[in-house]
Design an enzyme around this catalytic site. Structure first.
Site, PDB file in Angstrom:
ATOM      1  N   SER A 161       6.382  34.977 -63.203  1.00  0.00           N
ATOM      2  CA  SER A 161       5.467  35.813 -63.974  1.00  0.00           C
ATOM      3  C   SER A 161       6.243  36.639 -65.006  1.00  0.00           C
ATOM      4  O   SER A 161       7.366  37.072 -64.731  1.00  0.00           O
ATOM      5  CB  SER A 161       4.696  36.753 -63.047  1.00  0.00           C
ATOM      6  N   GLU A 244       9.690  45.028 -52.622  1.00  0.00           N
ATOM      7  CA  GLU A 244       8.549  44.462 -53.329  1.00  0.00           C
ATOM      8  C   GLU A 244       7.298  44.413 -52.456  1.00  0.00           C
ATOM      9  O   GLU A 244       6.202  44.732 -52.898  1.00  0.00           O
ATOM     10  CB  GLU A 244       8.884  43.040 -53.801  1.00  0.00           C
ATOM     11  N   GLU A 366       2.606  32.071 -44.312  1.00  0.00           N
ATOM     12  CA  GLU A 366       3.294  31.527 -43.133  1.00  0.00           C
ATOM     13  C   GLU A 366       4.654  32.189 -42.910  1.00  0.00           C
ATOM     14  O   GLU A 366       5.059  32.424 -41.769  1.00  0.00           O
ATOM     15  CB  GLU A 366       3.468  30.010 -43.301  1.00  0.00           C
TER      16      GLU A 366
END
Length: 383
Positions: A161, A244, A366
């Site tokens: 991004s 983060e 996961e």
């Protein structure tokens, strides 16, 4: 744990809302879907936050912060996320890149990078995932071959991004020949304009600036760009990811969207009202789980699995809310901010569009569940 914000913190919230209401247009849904000049607007608003001393409040004073409580930063995170992140991608610099440089960087790196992050004047890119190493970061294959006082980079990063306008990037690469998994990695702070670095836009329905690939072909990066030490990149990268994962108040936007849905005439059905009430209760749980992580940080403790648990609950909540939006609005939920039929200026459409990605970005669902199982429940890996 005291769950009440102080009078000063609530005053800050009110001032922040006043700024955002005044500066953001009615059709603002972030930088991914608006006109091109919304990117410039994002930088302007972020600079104004910095000028008011709001952007890096929890950083140490010597690096442009105020040594403020983590709870004051929570106020900023909640309001920014609820208002579709007016900082654009600069939240990354504040939430995890800056703190990682503070923890692992040299004096020269701190002097070079931290002032601009604190000023709200620079975009970074996260160069972690690869075509064959997304959720399993330890499988990365991008090479950083030592050559004197430089590294020569070859490989590809993906799903990046903001890569199309980022000035700098945080790159994880393999610097020791023959190394596998967590060993032999290095983190480099790179200039994205370096020859041999090519950014390619990946077109998706998620909007511009959202996804890019970054290809490295014999790109030469100086050795003084190493964050931490060569070979110890896994520790630096994991510390960065920990910053983060607890830095985004995702529950705030879910709660905002639920409030918008609740006010619609189409929601005045017993089954819909029940679903919205259940989701609002779940949003409060997501909020409290996130607050637990903040409280641990405030007391000097290091969250091990709690951040992952909060993230799992937040991203699954988003998908639950998106499903309610589909149920209430049907295809009308897909009218974006450019459409005169858009609901709530396109906010609901943007939320529904992005909700499926939450269980993939910043560590797949996961992977997060594995962290919870091993570190929180003490379960053993079976393979």
């Amino acid at each position: 744990m005291d769950l009440d914000f102080s009078e000063d913190q609530e005053q800050f919230r009110a001032e922040l809302r006043t700024l955002l209401e005044a500066r953001l247009p009615d059709d603002w849904v972030g930088i991914f879907h608006g006109p091109d000049d919304y990117l410039d607007l994002s930088f302007d608003v972020t600079r104004e936050m910095a000028e008011r001393g709001w952007l890096t409040q929890t950083w140490p004073e010597e690096y442009g912060g105020q040594n403020a409580s983590n709870w004051r930063q929570v106020v900023l995170q909640e309001e920014a996320w609820a208002y579709f992140e007016p900082r654009g991608g600069q939240y990354m610099g504040v939430n995890w890149i800056g703190p990682a440089i503070i923890e692992f960087g040299t004096d020269e790196q701190k002097a070079k990078y931290l002032p601009r992050i604190a000023a709200g004047d620079v975009q970074w890119a996260q160069l972690f995932s690869e075509p064959g190493a997304g959720s399993d970061l330890a499988a990365l294959r991008t090479k950083a071959t030592p050559s004197g006082d430089e590294f020569v980079i070859n490989g590809e990063k993906i799903w990046t991004s903001y890569g199309d306008f980022a000035e700098f990037g945080v790159l994880v690469a393999r610097c020791e020949q023959g190394s596998e998994r967590h060993a032999g990695l290095v983190v480099l702070l790179i200039d994205m304009s370096t020859p041999g670095v090519e950014v390619k836009t990946i077109s998706t329905p998620l909007g511009k600036h959202k996804l890019n690939s970054v290809v490295f072909t014999d790109a030469v990066i100086p050795a003084d760009a190493v964050l931490g030490t060569p070979g110890n990149g896994w520790r630096v990268a994991m510390a960065s990811l920990a910053f983060e994962r607890v830095g985004v108040a995702r529950y705030a936007r879910s709660t905002r969207i639920l409030g918008e849905l609740e006010r619609l005439p189409e929601a005045d059905r017993p089954d819909i009202r029940r679903d919205i009430a259940g989701a609002l209760a779940s949003a409060r749980v997501a909020e409290l789980m996130s607050y637990l992580v903040v409280d641990m940080k405030e007391r000097g403790e290091v969250p091990t699995w709690q951040g992952s648990a909060a993230r799992v609950h937040n991203v699954t909540l988003e998908q639950r809310v998106a499903a309610i939006a589909d149920q209430v609005l049907g295809t009308s939920a897909l009218a974006d901010s450019h459409d005169t039929w858009a609901v709530e200026g396109g906010e609901i459409e943007d939320f529904v569009r992005l909700a499926p990605t939450g269980t993939v970005t910043a560590g797949a669902y996961e992977i997060q569940m594995g962290i919870i199982a091993q570190r929180g429940l003490g379960l053993e890996r079976i393979r």
